[in-house]
Design an enzyme around this catalytic site. Structure first.
Site, short mmCIF file in Angstrom:
data_model
loop_
_atom_site.label_atom_id
_atom_site.label_comp_id
_atom_site.label_asym_id
_atom_site.label_seq_id
_atom_site.Cartn_x
_atom_site.Cartn_y
_atom_site.Cartn_z
N GLY A 31 0.81 -1.22 0.00
CA GLY A 31 0.00 0.00 0.00
C GLY A 31 0.84 1.26 0.00
O GLY A 31 2.03 1.24 -0.29
N LEU A 33 0.35 3.76 -2.14
CA LEU A 33 0.68 3.59 -3.56
C LEU A 33 1.36 4.83 -4.15
O LEU A 33 1.03 5.96 -3.82
CB LEU A 33 -0.58 3.28 -4.36
CG LEU A 33 -1.36 2.04 -3.93
CD1 LEU A 33 -2.58 1.85 -4.84
CD2 LEU A 33 -0.49 0.79 -3.93
N HIS A 37 4.00 1.53 -8.12
CA HIS A 37 2.90 0.57 -8.00
C HIS A 37 1.93 0.72 -9.18
O HIS A 37 1.45 -0.28 -9.73
CB HIS A 37 2.12 0.80 -6.71
CG HIS A 37 2.92 0.67 -5.44
ND1 HIS A 37 3.11 1.71 -4.58
CD2 HIS A 37 3.57 -0.39 -4.90
CE1 HIS A 37 3.83 1.31 -3.55
NE2 HIS A 37 4.12 0.03 -3.71
N GLY A 148 8.06 -5.22 -9.19
CA GLY A 148 8.97 -4.18 -9.66
C GLY A 148 10.43 -4.63 -9.57
O GLY A 148 10.81 -5.31 -8.62
N ARG A 149 11.23 -4.20 -10.54
CA ARG A 149 12.67 -4.50 -10.49
C ARG A 149 13.39 -3.63 -9.47
O ARG A 149 14.56 -3.82 -9.22
CB ARG A 149 13.29 -4.29 -11.88
CG ARG A 149 12.79 -5.30 -12.86
CD ARG A 149 13.56 -5.17 -14.17
NE ARG A 149 12.78 -5.74 -15.23
CZ ARG A 149 12.47 -5.10 -16.36
NH1 ARG A 149 12.94 -3.90 -16.60
NH2 ARG A 149 11.74 -5.70 -17.27
N LYS A 150 12.67 -2.66 -8.93
CA LYS A 150 13.20 -1.89 -7.80
C LYS A 150 13.71 -2.85 -6.74
O LYS A 150 14.75 -2.62 -6.11
CB LYS A 150 12.08 -0.99 -7.27
CG LYS A 150 12.20 -0.56 -5.84
CD LYS A 150 12.93 0.73 -5.74
CE LYS A 150 13.24 1.14 -4.32
NZ LYS A 150 12.23 0.84 -3.35
N ASP A 151 12.96 -3.94 -6.52
CA ASP A 151 13.37 -4.97 -5.56
C ASP A 151 13.92 -6.15 -6.36
O ASP A 151 13.27 -7.20 -6.47
CB ASP A 151 12.16 -5.38 -4.71
CG ASP A 151 11.61 -4.20 -3.93
OD1 ASP A 151 12.16 -3.87 -2.88
OD2 ASP A 151 10.63 -3.58 -4.40
N VAL A 177 10.44 2.79 -11.55
CA VAL A 177 9.90 4.13 -11.81
C VAL A 177 10.59 5.11 -10.85
O VAL A 177 10.70 4.83 -9.65
CB VAL A 177 8.36 4.16 -11.62
CG1 VAL A 177 7.82 5.56 -11.81
CG2 VAL A 177 7.70 3.20 -12.60
N SER A 186 9.58 5.09 -3.74
CA SER A 186 9.43 4.14 -2.65
C SER A 186 8.47 4.73 -1.64
O SER A 186 8.49 5.95 -1.40
CB SER A 186 10.79 3.88 -1.99
OG SER A 186 10.60 3.25 -0.73
P1 AMP Z 1 5.89 -2.60 -1.84
O1 AMP Z 1 4.57 -1.96 -1.62
O2 AMP Z 1 7.06 -1.74 -1.48
O3 AMP Z 1 5.96 -3.98 -1.24
O4 AMP Z 1 6.02 -2.82 -3.40
C1 AMP Z 1 5.05 -3.53 -4.12
C2 AMP Z 1 5.56 -3.78 -5.51
O5 AMP Z 1 5.82 -2.53 -6.16
C3 AMP Z 1 6.87 -4.57 -5.55
O6 AMP Z 1 6.83 -5.50 -6.61
C4 AMP Z 1 7.90 -3.50 -5.78
O7 AMP Z 1 9.07 -3.96 -6.42
C5 AMP Z 1 7.13 -2.56 -6.68
N1 AMP Z 1 7.74 -1.23 -6.66
C6 AMP Z 1 8.02 -0.48 -5.57
N2 AMP Z 1 8.65 0.66 -5.92
C7 AMP Z 1 8.76 0.63 -7.28
C8 AMP Z 1 9.31 1.51 -8.25
N3 AMP Z 1 9.88 2.66 -7.91
N4 AMP Z 1 9.26 1.14 -9.56
C9 AMP Z 1 8.69 -0.04 -9.91
N5 AMP Z 1 8.15 -0.91 -9.05
C10 AMP Z 1 8.18 -0.59 -7.75
#
Ligand code: AMP
Length: 286
Positions: A31, A33, A37, A148-151, A177, A186
């Site tokens: 969440g 967002l 996301h 996301g490739r962020k992680d 992104v 983030s």
């Molecule tokens: P989170 O809410 O941080 O657990 O992220 C949920 C999903 O969003 C995960 O697959 C993350 O890798 C993706 N995500 C988070 N930040 C970014 C970003 N800046 N660009 C692309 N994907 C993201």
């Protein structure tokens, strides 16, 4: 758009969708967002008849002393963003529903994929991630799930788990992104003070510098890392957790840079821990 907290109700809804021959695209999140996301949701909208978003701040992936209690939350805002992104169903369970009394089952990917990098700094993190993602897959029954490739490491771990457990879901990785100035988006960026926000740019700047050195012909990992260490250490409030160049799929450290090299870094800026990554030689991120 439906909002369902109940696990059985969500599972029944998803099983009925599958039985009717429709496809399910799934985006798991914690969440709060942002555009990162939303990029996953936009792609999911194209790939599934039913687009499911889960919002769950998963306690088992937070270590002792991490920010579980302070993790930013704003369900109303998430709800309107999800609606605008064309989400059909938000799965919004409680921690007690996901981990009821007596809960005792965990999914673990073993070896360097989970013990290096994030796993070295946060030893119980990936066990929490794989456990909750396996449970969410079992509840939502997706045909495709977007991450996301962020992680980068999380994506590699989830790909491993899904392959090893023969889960019938297509795992799709999406580009990072960024804010206009380069900072990877983030949910945790809200923790940064204005001065820290400025220093946080060093992560994406280090990536750019690494790419520049490689474009100039440098292939020795040690040489690139030395330059980037110096650059990050020059920031007053920056503390490097790790700064490594690894093979994009195995995450094994490399000595020489090639088309599979990915630079991964975790840097704390004050009390906020940020991560970033990117390919060095390959114009396309992994
Ligand atoms: P989170 O809410 O941080 O657990 O992220 C949920 C999903 O969003 C995960 O697959 C993350 O890798 C993706 N995500 C988070 N930040 C970014 C970003 N800046 N660009 C692309 N994907 C993201």
């Amino acid at each position: 758009m439906e909002i369902i907290s109940d696990i059985t109700e969500t599972q029944d809804r998803c099983l009925a969708t599958r039985a009717s021959g429709q496809t399910i695209a799934f985006v798991p999140t914690m969440g709060f967002l942002h555009d990162g996301h939303l990029s996953l949701l936009r792609e999911g909208r194209k790939r599934g008849d039913l687009l499911v978003l889960s919002i769950f701040v998963n306690p088992t992936q937070f270590g002792q002393g991490e920010d579980l209690d302070h993790y930013p939350r704003d369900f109303e805002r998430d709800e309107s963003l999800a609606r605008a992104a064309g989400v059909d169903l938000i799965f919004y369970p409680s921690a007690e529903a996901i981990y009821p009394a007596g809960y005792a089952t965990y999914v673990t990917v073993e070896g360097p994929l989970t013990t290096t990098l994030e796993g070295a700094c946060r030893p119980t993190h990936f066990r929490g991630v794989t456990t909750v993602v396996a449970k969410l897959f079992s509840i939502v029954q997706p045909h495709v799930a977007l991450f996301g490739r962020k992680d980068h490491q999380q994506l590699a771990v989830i790909r491993r788990m899904s392959a090893d457990l023969n889960l019938p879901v297509d795992i799709v990785g999406m580009p990072i992104v960024r804010e206009v100035d380069g900072l990877a988006m983030s949910s945790r960026n809200v923790y940064l003070s204005p001065a820290e926000r400025q220093q946080a740019l060093v992560l994406s700047q280090a990536l750019d510098r690494g790419r520049q050195l490689v474009a100039d012909g440098v292939r020795e990992v040690a040489e690139v890392l030395a330059a980037l260490h110096a650059m990050i250490d020059a920031q007053q409030d920056a503390r490097i957790d790790y700064l490594l160049i690894c093979h994009q799929a195995t995450l094994r450290e490399q000595e020489r840079i090639d088309a599979d090299s990915v630079l991964l870094l975790a840097v704390s800026i004050g009390k906020t821990r940020l991560i970033d990554n990117g390919s060095l030689l390959n114009p396309q991120d992994f």
